[in-house]
Design a protein around this motif. Sequence first.
Motif, PDB file in Angstrom:
ATOM      1  N   ASN A 126       1.011  -1.355  -0.232  1.00  0.00           N
ATOM      2  CA  ASN A 126       0.108   0.028   0.225  1.00  0.00           C
ATOM      3  C   ASN A 126       0.854   1.115  -0.365  1.00  0.00           C
ATOM      4  N   ARG A 169       1.883  10.204  -7.619  1.00  0.00           N
ATOM      5  CA  ARG A 169       1.710   9.406  -8.747  1.00  0.00           C
ATOM      6  C   ARG A 169       1.309   9.946  -9.890  1.00  0.00           C
ATOM      7  N   ASP A 176       2.961   4.293 -15.400  1.00  0.00           N
ATOM      8  CA  ASP A 176       2.491   4.979 -14.157  1.00  0.00           C
ATOM      9  C   ASP A 176       3.836   5.160 -13.284  1.00  0.00           C
ATOM     10  N   SER A 222       6.382   3.171 -10.666  1.00  0.00           N
ATOM     11  CA  SER A 222       5.592   3.077  -9.975  1.00  0.00           C
ATOM     12  C   SER A 222       5.598   1.120 -10.103  1.00  0.00           C
ATOM     13  N   THR A 223       5.043   0.707  -9.168  1.00  0.00           N
ATOM     14  CA  THR A 223       4.528  -0.521  -8.514  1.00  0.00           C
ATOM     15  C   THR A 223       3.770  -0.951  -9.165  1.00  0.00           C
ATOM     16  N   ARG A 224       2.809  -0.037  -9.957  1.00  0.00           N
ATOM     17  CA  ARG A 224       1.622  -0.536 -10.588  1.00  0.00           C
ATOM     18  C   ARG A 224       1.859  -1.222 -11.998  1.00  0.00           C
ATOM     19  N   GLU A 225       2.856  -0.488 -12.283  1.00  0.00           N
ATOM     20  CA  GLU A 225       4.282  -1.325 -13.326  1.00  0.00           C
ATOM     21  C   GLU A 225       4.778  -2.210 -13.067  1.00  0.00           C
TER      22      GLU A 225
END
Length: 523
Positions: A126, A169, A176, A222-225
Amino acid sequence: MVRFFALIAFALFASVLQPAPAAADPADIEAASRGVVRVVIIGNDGPELFPISHGTGFSVDQERIVTNAHVVADAVRDDRLDIGIVPADGDEAVYARIIAVSERNDLALLATTEPLGLPPMTIAGNPAQSGPVTAIGYPLNVDRAQGLSFSDMFRAQPPVTATGFLSGRRPSRDFDTLLHTAPIASGNSGGPLVDQCGRVLGVNSFGAESQGSDAEFFFAVSTRELLPFLRANGVTPRINSAECRSMEDLNAQERARELAERNREEERALAAAAALDNRTAELRRNITYEVMDERSNKLAFAFLLLLIGTGAGGIAAFAHRAHDYRMRAIGGAIALVAVIGAAIAWFTRPAFSEIDERVEETLREGMPDTEGSGPIPIASTTGAYTCVLETARSRYVGDPTEDLTIDWSEDGCVNGRTQYGLDNGEWTRVFVPGSEAVVSVNKFDPADAEFIMERYLLSRAPMTTARSARAQYQAPSCGAGQDAALQLGGSQNAILSSLPDMPNERLVYSCTLNVEVSEEAVE
């Protein structure tokens, strides 16, 4: 004008009162840095090797490394170029091969051709939207300032850390990214951007161009990628979504919890003492009435017997004068018995001092008999425990096991194969693995049904010291007896004394005894 200066003064006062952001925990950043590596693109001219470029990467498991796609772009285009991996601590450099490259979001996954046993870095589950961050890597300008040669790049060196703030972000270049102010330079590319607990927030990629007077900002993938990229290539990352708390905060919380528990115990003791005082007062009052009644009854009985004796004595005297010897004997006998009975009643009446004695005796009868009770039955503390992680009392940067099963025996044997040491009344086992740079100190308290695991994430030098201390003794097998457990407890102190003051992780488990299993074990 006065109002204007008052507003300024208030603003300055508020800025002083505003707490400064907490700095990153050096121990966590140092532990995270163990998984950071230098990525070197190597060219060759016959036997001679020469550097083409270099960047940074970090481990996502013991042999696989994440970096930027642009760091390995030359090696992708030219198969004559090699990729070298230089760990931060201790081991020699090895070659790596490319597993996957994603130019769209500037990510690449490498695998070392020889095992390095790198500690995998943990990814934040998170990630925060703002706050302090740290960039870890090998900036080229630092290498140049130190005058490092190409051969120096293949020697293990600690990475450089730089702190800044996360600014949010922001989508950029079709993927991202995270915007931050932790300074990075050429060579930092592919290195991790971490939070205060050393968890990966993103992969540093590029910086914003500055004309010198503007504030400098930098971007990290980002960690989304990152997370989908890893999973698509067969990597199961370590993810941690717990609140980032320092060990000092956790210790302060634990001290507050212990203080609150002591206060509750004192309140219960005071309440018990007050209840005992009330019961004692009531008991003393009742017993006082009983003693007074007994004294009154015996005094009245003695007086009655004296009257009977006096009357019988008079009858005996009258019969003596009338020469009625039979009546004289009966009257005299009755008088004698009455006088003796009166004397007995008088002298056996309870004294007032018996009130305290009866109160004490009655109170003692209400207490459990501890004489001859012997030790606590084995079934009350030994057997199979189910232990559940107390997240509120724990601090961890990895992905811990939330439920454990512990089969505990009275001689300190766990699960029938691991002997714990006994020292100062505590059951402890220190684990120093040869393949992982971590020392675990496990403690089990069967009385409180609590299992605690403290983990020290160490660099090469302290880990070598711990392994050297561990090699000085042989842990006994289960069933060796209490003397062996005491000896093990003393032997482990050499390792404990070499560890840092505080661990990096503390896992607290609350355990419940499985009564059915323990009773079968006792039978």
